[in-house]
Each structure stands twice: as structure tokens, then as C-alpha cells.
Design a protein around this motif. Structure first.
Motif, PDB file in Angstrom:
ATOM      1  N   VAL A  47       0.715  -1.087  -0.008  1.00 17.52           N
ATOM      2  CA  VAL A  47      -0.226  -0.146   0.200  1.00 17.52           C
ATOM      3  C   VAL A  47       0.888   1.209   0.184  1.00 17.52           C
ATOM      4  N   ALA A  48       2.122   1.030   0.845  1.00 16.55           N
ATOM      5  CA  ALA A  48       2.474   2.395   0.483  1.00 16.55           C
ATOM      6  C   ALA A  48       3.740   2.607  -0.241  1.00 16.55           C
ATOM      7  N   ALA A  49       4.378   1.884  -0.903  1.00 17.95           N
ATOM      8  CA  ALA A  49       4.931   1.655  -2.415  1.00 17.95           C
ATOM      9  C   ALA A  49       3.575   2.096  -3.613  1.00 17.95           C
ATOM     10  N   LYS A  50       2.174   1.595  -3.724  1.00 18.36           N
ATOM     11  CA  LYS A  50       1.583   2.707  -4.389  1.00 18.36           C
ATOM     12  C   LYS A  50       1.508   3.569  -4.073  1.00 18.36           C
ATOM     13  N   ALA A  51       0.984   3.902  -3.327  1.00 22.21           N
ATOM     14  CA  ALA A  51       1.079   5.603  -2.864  1.00 22.21           C
ATOM     15  C   ALA A  51       1.777   6.468  -3.232  1.00 22.21           C
ATOM     16  N   LEU A  52       3.235   5.914  -2.993  1.00 25.35           N
ATOM     17  CA  LEU A  52       4.266   6.521  -3.533  1.00 25.35           C
ATOM     18  C   LEU A  52       3.959   7.016  -4.603  1.00 25.35           C
ATOM     19  N   ALA A  53       4.830   5.944  -5.745  1.00 23.50           N
ATOM     20  CA  ALA A  53       4.453   5.562  -6.967  1.00 23.50           C
ATOM     21  C   ALA A  53       3.022   6.517  -7.482  1.00 23.50           C
ATOM     22  N   ALA A  54       2.188   6.893  -6.842  1.00 25.53           N
ATOM     23  CA  ALA A  54       0.498   7.416  -7.599  1.00 25.53           C
ATOM     24  C   ALA A  54       1.610   9.167  -6.916  1.00 25.53           C
ATOM     25  N   ALA A  55       1.562   8.898  -5.911  1.00 29.09           N
ATOM     26  CA  ALA A  55       2.126  10.807  -5.886  1.00 29.09           C
ATOM     27  C   ALA A  55       3.058  11.113  -5.809  1.00 29.09           C
ATOM     28  N   LEU A  56       4.330  10.563  -6.740  1.00 34.73           N
ATOM     29  CA  LEU A  56       5.499  11.373  -7.888  1.00 34.73           C
ATOM     30  C   LEU A  56       5.261   9.989  -9.040  1.00 34.73           C
ATOM     31  N   ASN A  57       4.222  10.217  -9.123  1.00 33.75           N
ATOM     32  CA  ASN A  57       3.798   9.402 -10.323  1.00 33.75           C
ATOM     33  C   ASN A  57       5.335   8.107 -11.483  1.00 33.75           C
ATOM     34  N   LEU A  58       5.659   7.395 -10.393  1.00 32.72           N
ATOM     35  CA  LEU A  58       6.960   6.412 -11.184  1.00 32.72           C
ATOM     36  C   LEU A  58       6.213   4.974 -10.753  1.00 32.72           C
ATOM     37  N   PRO A  59       6.849   4.474 -12.272  1.00 29.34           N
ATOM     38  CA  PRO A  59       6.105   3.015 -12.067  1.00 29.34           C
ATOM     39  C   PRO A  59       6.500   2.569 -10.824  1.00 29.34           C
ATOM     40  N   LEU A  60       6.195   0.994 -10.805  1.00 30.82           N
ATOM     41  CA  LEU A  60       5.882  -0.050  -9.937  1.00 30.82           C
ATOM     42  C   LEU A  60       6.847  -0.859 -10.311  1.00 30.82           C
ATOM     43  N   ILE A  61       7.998  -1.584  -9.357  1.00 30.52           N
ATOM     44  CA  ILE A  61       8.509  -2.774  -9.802  1.00 30.52           C
ATOM     45  C   ILE A  61       8.460  -3.973  -8.173  1.00 30.52           C
ATOM     46  N   SER A  62       7.374  -5.541  -9.156  1.00 28.56           N
ATOM     47  CA  SER A  62       7.737  -6.220  -8.126  1.00 28.56           C
ATOM     48  C   SER A  62       8.978  -6.894  -7.878  1.00 28.56           C
ATOM     49  N   VAL A  63       9.546  -6.486  -6.352  1.00 24.87           N
ATOM     50  CA  VAL A  63      10.305  -8.003  -5.968  1.00 24.87           C
ATOM     51  C   VAL A  63       9.973  -8.706  -5.208  1.00 24.87           C
ATOM     52  N   ASN A  64      10.343 -11.117  -5.658  1.00 22.86           N
ATOM     53  CA  ASN A  64      10.570 -11.524  -4.556  1.00 22.86           C
ATOM     54  C   ASN A  64      10.772 -11.660  -4.150  1.00 22.86           C
ATOM     55  N   HIS A  65      10.620 -12.077  -2.303  1.00 27.33           N
ATOM     56  CA  HIS A  65      11.568 -11.897  -1.267  1.00 27.33           C
ATOM     57  C   HIS A  65      13.008 -12.643  -1.901  1.00 27.33           C
ATOM     58  N   LEU A  66      12.422 -14.832  -1.863  1.00 29.28           N
ATOM     59  CA  LEU A  66      13.518 -14.717  -1.994  1.00 29.28           C
ATOM     60  C   LEU A  66      14.997 -14.745  -3.422  1.00 29.28           C
TER      61      LEU A  66
END
Ligand code: KG4
Ligand code: ZN
Length: 348
Positions: A89-108
Motif C-alpha cells: 500500500v505504501a509503495a502504491k501510494a508513493l508511486a502514485a504521488a510521485l508518478n513513478l512506475p512500480l517494480i515487484s520483487v520476490n523476497h527469495l
């Protein structure tokens, strides 16, 4: 620069890495260990609340770099769902506010990248992943394709330390506690049997060893029952401290031997020139020593992540994200997958 968020278990962490040279320009981690210690393990509801309280402040302390950011990365799998969610949720909110793309990362995958925080990526590579949630032997091909050669069929290596420590009345997390106490004990005092001994199965199993620890504790408690047979206290103040150290040392010896015993099977079929060890439990010194001997006997280069980045952290997530950024591997519709594994994943 890429900002990465990690919150899959009980650490709230943020890192910022330069995409051009992989240098870490900002890093912070708030561990919840102390808060969970009194319960002897991670309490999901508490983890969720602590992440929700910590993450906004941790993210804001990186504010001076916001203008230079090119993407926001976040761990979206696997992990505790209630821990992953506040980070996502924090990453999505930050990406929306700064107009940046998102990158998903598998923890392993992030743990694998912890090997490449201070080293160039060199493939192919064999990997042992030992954490609180996973125990896996991996093969990574020249092109970065990850294959799971073996995994645990029950508890993980780290979890067996946590649970044994709990039975011995030690604190949480159990790994460092057992390791320290074991230094004072006789590692041959208890003849715990080696799991899967003599089989050719490339897998791990720690539940039987954990049960042997439980029985050893019970026997000592029973031998000290007062003559009127009054109730045995559940905490282990009844086990003399030298016996506790002996159990810890004997358990640690067999747990590490089991890791090495199964790895020998893997080494006999894979011709690895390089072998990396990652995950929080890779900090174990006895395991490190045994892995050094194993790799030396196969003339194989042994790689460890820097000690600071063995346990969960956002630096390894940022490192994985930078590789994805260079491949323009962004995530339009980022979803959480608490139970995903590594099958069919790729690094680089
Ligand atoms: O990678 P990590 O921080 O979290 C997960 O992704 O699970 O690993 C935490 C695990 C815990 O089970 C902890 O007891 C174990 O790593 N651990 C150790 C040691 N230090 C941490 N296990 C054995 N020996 C250690 N020195
Ligand atoms: Zn982890």
C-alpha cells in the motif's frame, strides 16, 4: 535511483540504490524482534500494526532523494499477507504521488541478490537459501533461470532453531541464542539422529530433530519432578544450564550436518564452480565453517552476502529491482502473493 520497500515478515526496511552503479545511497531497517520476543515468535497481527506505524516515517526519512527516483520497488511475495500489505500500500501510494512506475520483487529472489550487493553477478551458480521460512537448494543457470533442486518438507532450518530455543526457554529469534549457548555445550552429549540418513532424497526435514530436542527437554524436566508429582512448570527453569547448552550444541551440530549431508548429494550431480549461501540463518558460524570445508573439497568458490544483509532487508530488494529496472520489467497491476515460491523465476 530506485526506492525499495521490504515488509514481508517482521522488518520494516527502505533502501535507495543508484541504478547506474548499484551503490546504496540510503538504507534503514526497523526490526520488530523485541516486540515479538515475548511471544517466542512472530505474531502476525502485531507485525501488521508495527509495519503500519513504522513505514510512513521510514519512507519519509528518505525524502531528500525523492526527486531523483525513477521507480518504486516493493516485496510482493512470498511472506505474511498482513505484513506484505502495508508495504505494498505504501509503495502504491508513493508511486502514485510521485508518478513513478512500480517494480515487484520476490523476497527469495531478493535474498539471492544479497550476494550481489558488493560483487558482480557471476552465473551459473548453486545457492543454499536458509531462512526462517525457507530451506532450499537452488541451481541458477547461465541465463539466470532458477531451479529448485530440493526444499524442506516440514520446518525450515531457521524455524528449527527458533522452536528449539523456545523449548529451551531461550529468547527469539532462536538462531543467535542457540549459537551462543552452543559454544558452552558439548555437541556430542546428545546423540540426535541425522534426518534422512542414508536416503538419496534431495530434501530437508527438521521436524524429527525438533521432536528429539523436545523429548530431551521433557526427560530432563521429568527427572526433576518433585516427589509429590506436582505440576511441571512450562518454562524451562528446571533444566540445568549446562544441560541446556549441551542440547543446544548437539542440536546445532546435527542441524548443520543435515544441511551438509544433503548438499553433498547435490554437489555430486551438479558441477558448480560457484556456490552462494543466503538468508538470515546463513549467519550461523558453525554452518559457515562446514560450508567452507565442503566447497573446498569440491574446489568451488563460496560466496556469502555481507553479514548485515543476510537477514531481511530492503537493500537486497533494491538490488533485485535495479536489474528489473534495466530490463524495463515494471508491474502495471501489482498484486500480493503470500504463498508463491521460486519455480519458473529468473534473476537478471
Ligand atoms: O531471512 P530471515 O531474516 O527471515 C526470513 O525470511 O525468514 O531469517 C530469519 C531466521 C530466523 O529463523 C533466525 O532464527 C535465523 O534466521 N537465524 C539463525 C542465525 N541468525 C538468524 N539461525 C541459526 N544461526 C544463526 N546465527
Ligand atoms: Zn527472508
Amino acid at each position: 535511483m530506485i526506492l525499495a520497500i521490504e515488509s514481508s515478515c517482521d522488518d520494516s526496511s527502505v533502501a535507495i540504490m543508484k541504478a547506474s552503479d548499484f551503490s546504496l545511497v540510503h538504507y534503514e531497517k526497523i526490526s520488530q524482534e523485541k516486540e515479538h520476543a515475548k511471544y517466542g515468535g512472530v505474531v502476525p497481527e502485531l507485525a501488521a500494526r508495527l509495519h503500519t506505524a513504522a513505514l510512513p516515517a521510514v519512507i519519509l526519512r528518505a525524502k531528500e532523494h525523492f526527486k531523483a527516483l525513477k521507480a518504486i520497488a516493493v516485496t510482493n511475495e512470498p511472506g505474511l499477507s498482513v505484513s506484505l500489505l502495508p508495504g505494498i500500500v505504501a509503495a502504491k501510494a508513493l508511486a502514485a504521488a510521485l508518478n513513478l512506475p512500480l517494480i515487484s520483487v520476490n523476497h527469495l529472489v531478493g535474498h539471492i541478490y544479497s550476494l550481489f550487493l558488493s560483487e558482480q553477478i557471476k552465473l551459473p551458480l548453486g545457492v543454499l537459501l536458509v531462512s526462517g521460512g525457507h530451506t532450499m537448494i537452488l541451481d541458477i543457470s547461465e541465463t539466470g533461470v532458477i531451479s529448485v533442486l530440493g526444499a524442506t518438507s516440514d520446518d525450515s532450518f531457521g524455524e528449527s532453531f527458533d522452536k528449539s530455543a523456545k523449548m529451551l526457554g531461550l529468547g527469539y529469534p532462536g538462531g543467535p541464542q542457540i549459537q551462543n549457548l552452543a559454544l558452552k555445550g558439548d555437541d556430542r552429549a546428545y546423540d540426535f539422529s541425522l534426518p534422512l540418513k542414508g536416503t538419496k532424497r534431495l530434501e530437508y526435514s527438521f521436524s524429527g530433530l525438533k521432536n528429539q530436542v523436545r523429548l530431551a527437554c521433557l526427560e530432563l524436566e521429568n527427572s526433576r519432578i518433585p516427589s509429590d508429582n506436582s505440576k511441571i512448570p512450562s518454562e524451562n527453569s528446571r533444566i540445568p544450564s549446562q544441560q541446556k547448552a549441551n542440547i543446544a550444541a548437539s542440536f546445532e551440530r546435527v542441524a548443520c550436518l543435515h544441511i551438509i549431508d544433503r548438499l553433498k548429494l547435490a554437489f555430486s550431480s551438479q558441477k558448480w564452480a560457484r556456490f552462494g549461501v543466503v538468508g538470515g540463518a546463513s549467519a550461523n558460524l558453525r554452518l559457515r565453517g562446514m560450508l567452507e570445508s565442503l566447497c573446498a573439497s569440491y574446489d568451488c568458490e563460496l560466496l556469502f552476502a555481507p553479514l548485515e544483509y543476510c537477514s531481511d532487508n530492503a537493500a537486497m530488494i533494491a538490488r533485485a529491482a535495479v536489474s528489473k529496472y534495466h530490463n524495463k520489467d515494471f508491474c502495471e497491476n501489482l498484486e500480493m502473493h503470500p504463498r508463491s515460491s521460486l519455480e519458473n523465476l529468473k534473476i537478471i
